[in-house]
Scaffold this active site. Structure first.
Site, PDB file in Angstrom:
ATOM      1  N   TYR A  32       0.728  -1.341  -0.037  1.00  0.00           N
ATOM      2  CA  TYR A  32       0.242   0.080   0.004  1.00  0.00           C
ATOM      3  C   TYR A  32       0.880   1.267   0.112  1.00  0.00           C
ATOM      4  CZ  TYR A  32       0.518   0.966   5.180  1.00  0.00           C
ATOM      5  OH  TYR A  32       1.051   1.394   6.395  1.00  0.00           O
ATOM      6  N   ARG A  51       8.780   4.619  -4.348  1.00  0.00           N
ATOM      7  CA  ARG A  51       8.765   3.619  -3.499  1.00  0.00           C
ATOM      8  C   ARG A  51       7.678   2.581  -3.654  1.00  0.00           C
ATOM      9  NH1 ARG A  51       7.240   5.606   2.795  1.00  0.00           N
ATOM     10  NH2 ARG A  51       5.321   5.886   1.798  1.00  0.00           N
ATOM     11  N   ARG A  98      -7.290 -21.709  -3.035  1.00  0.00           N
ATOM     12  CA  ARG A  98      -6.713 -20.833  -1.926  1.00  0.00           C
ATOM     13  C   ARG A  98      -5.386 -21.828  -1.861  1.00  0.00           C
ATOM     14  NH1 ARG A  98      -4.943 -20.772   3.053  1.00  0.00           N
ATOM     15  NH2 ARG A  98      -5.492 -19.111   4.360  1.00  0.00           N
ATOM     16  N   HIS A 100      -1.199 -20.739  -1.086  1.00  0.00           N
ATOM     17  CA  HIS A 100       0.012 -19.703  -0.629  1.00  0.00           C
ATOM     18  C   HIS A 100       0.527 -19.267  -2.098  1.00  0.00           C
ATOM     19  CE1 HIS A 100      -0.893 -20.985   3.217  1.00  0.00           C
ATOM     20  NE2 HIS A 100       0.075 -20.081   3.785  1.00  0.00           N
ATOM     21  N   LYS A 141       6.263  -1.590   1.956  1.00  0.00           N
ATOM     22  CA  LYS A 141       5.235  -1.137   2.394  1.00  0.00           C
ATOM     23  C   LYS A 141       3.842  -2.114   2.344  1.00  0.00           C
ATOM     24  CE  LYS A 141       3.032   3.398   3.226  1.00  0.00           C
ATOM     25  NZ  LYS A 141       3.128   3.183   4.632  1.00  0.00           N
ATOM     26  N   GLU A 173      12.048   2.048  14.086  1.00  0.00           N
ATOM     27  CA  GLU A 173      11.172   3.152  13.652  1.00  0.00           C
ATOM     28  C   GLU A 173       9.910   3.076  14.788  1.00  0.00           C
ATOM     29  OE1 GLU A 173       9.516   2.566   9.795  1.00  0.00           O
ATOM     30  OE2 GLU A 173       9.327   0.446   9.948  1.00  0.00           O
ATOM     31  N   LEU A 197      11.200   1.158   7.148  1.00  0.00           N
ATOM     32  CA  LEU A 197      10.440   1.902   5.924  1.00  0.00           C
ATOM     33  C   LEU A 197      11.218   3.130   5.664  1.00  0.00           C
ATOM     34  CD1 LEU A 197       7.739   1.550   4.116  1.00  0.00           C
ATOM     35  CD2 LEU A 197       6.942   3.441   5.294  1.00  0.00           C
TER      36      LEU A 197
HETATM   37  N1  PLP Z   1       7.270   3.627   9.277  1.00  0.00           N
HETATM   38  C1  PLP Z   1       6.118   3.072   9.126  1.00  0.00           C
HETATM   39  C2  PLP Z   1       6.125   1.754   9.986  1.00  0.00           C
HETATM   40  C3  PLP Z   1       5.021   3.666   8.571  1.00  0.00           C
HETATM   41  O1  PLP Z   1       3.836   2.964   8.560  1.00  0.00           O
HETATM   42  C4  PLP Z   1       4.933   5.068   8.172  1.00  0.00           C
HETATM   43  C5  PLP Z   1       3.846   5.671   7.550  1.00  0.00           C
HETATM   44  O2  PLP Z   1       3.013   5.169   7.240  1.00  0.00           O
HETATM   45  C6  PLP Z   1       6.285   5.826   8.279  1.00  0.00           C
HETATM   46  C7  PLP Z   1       7.275   4.953   8.597  1.00  0.00           C
HETATM   47  C8  PLP Z   1       6.359   7.080   7.656  1.00  0.00           C
HETATM   48  O3  PLP Z   1       6.323   7.041   6.097  1.00  0.00           O
HETATM   49  P1  PLP Z   1       5.878   8.299   5.438  1.00  0.00           P
HETATM   50  O4  PLP Z   1       6.743   9.487   5.878  1.00  0.00           O
HETATM   51  O5  PLP Z   1       6.103   7.942   4.012  1.00  0.00           O
HETATM   52  O6  PLP Z   1       4.505   8.680   5.655  1.00  0.00           O
END
Ligand code: PLP
Length: 280
Positions: A32, A51, A98, A100, A141, A173, A197
């Site tokens: 996403y 990204r 179904r 995997h 993501k 993070e 991320l």
């Molecule tokens: N880290 C995680 C786990 C996130 O879910 C997000 C945003 O959804 C971020 C960092 C920040 O990313 P961005 O600055 O692209 O919104």
């Protein structure tokens, strides 16, 4: 009314239907993106596009990203929102069987919504500090967010806004944002790796800090460093720069109030949201 685009078709959200055999529902097999739109323009679309392509490539899924960005503009225009959050979900699609493993000749499901969004300066907040229990590929993501859901619910129940995560004693993070420390006039953030991320806001904050002449350090950050920072803050597209003034466990951060340097950075970031260079 909330509008969406489902597989290229613009419709009211209440009319959207997805198969229960969709691999997003069955396996969390998808990725996403979330974009902020300010004054009818997408913020930093080129960075989000890059990204998205990286996430898609990591899960070996191929879609027409130009079409997706055109659909995002369609839903934004139809929603008549000046400021919006656009959510884009792409899954490997629905198959009758179904299994995997990847089905043959299945069409990805692509779902886009635009939600109202007001970008407001947030009050300094509390965060809980927890072990990073997510998988080992957080640079993708992924739509599989169960660990983030459980952690953020725990934060809510502790009256905190975020969860700062650590793995083997090192900060990765936060559950929905990246982490920064301002200490002695220098800006420090955990280096990018599989566990982190690459936040678009993280990228923009580093760019602004560089322009302001702030020394920048990208390195591993020990969890004990969080409480002794002058200012600790988290960054994301939907919240901007959110200062964290209290940790649990950990107590107050620094003197318990964000520093002047933080507010200068936050003001510059908020101003940059309205500038055209982010359209590149
Ligand atoms: N880290 C995680 C786990 C996130 O879910 C997000 C945003 O959804 C971020 C960092 C920040 O990313 P961005 O600055 O692209 O919104």
């Amino acid at each position: 009314m909330i509008w969406c685009v489902l597989n290229g078709e613009l419709m009211p959200l209440s009319e959207a239907r997805i198969s229960p055999m969709d691999r997003g529902f069955l396996f969390g097999d998808g990725v996403y993106e979330v974009l902020a739109c300010i004054n009818g323009r997408m913020r930093a679309p080129a960075l989000h596009r890059k990204r998205l392509l990286e996430s898609l490539s990591a899960i070996r899924l191929s879609v027409d990203v130009d079409q997706i960005f055109a659909d995002m503009m369609r839903v934004l225009k139809r929603s008549s929102l000046t400021n919006a959050k656009i959510y884009l979900q792409i899954t490997r699609g629905a198959s009758d069987v179904r299994s995997h493993t990847f089905p043959k000749e299945v069409k990805p499901t692509c779902f886009i919504t635009a939600m109202p969004f007001e970008f407001t300066k947030l009050e300094p907040a509390k965060a809980i500090v927890r072990e990073d229990i997510r998988w080992r590929k957080n640079k993708i993501k992924s739509i599989s967010l169960l660990a983030n859901v459980l952690l953020l619910q725990e934060a809510k129940e502790a009256e905190a806004e975020e969860v700062i995560l650590f793995r083997e004693g090192q900060v990765t993070e936060a559950s929905t944002s990246n982490v920064f420390l301002l200490t002695g006039g220098a800006l420090t953030t955990p280096s990018l790796c599989d566990d982190v991320l690459p936040g678009i806001t993280r990228y923009l904050v580093l760019e602004i800090a560089r322009n302001q002449g702030l020394p920048i350090v990208e390195r591993s950050v020990k969890v004990e460093e969080l409480a002794i920072a002058d200012t600790l803050f988290v960054s994301s597209s939907t919240r901007g720069l959110l200062p964290i003034v209290e940790l649990n466990p950990g107590g107050p951060v620094g003197a318990g109030v964000p520093t002047v340097e933080f507010y200068a950075l936050q003001d510059a970031y908020n101003l940059s949201l309205y500038q055209n260079h982010l359209d590149d």
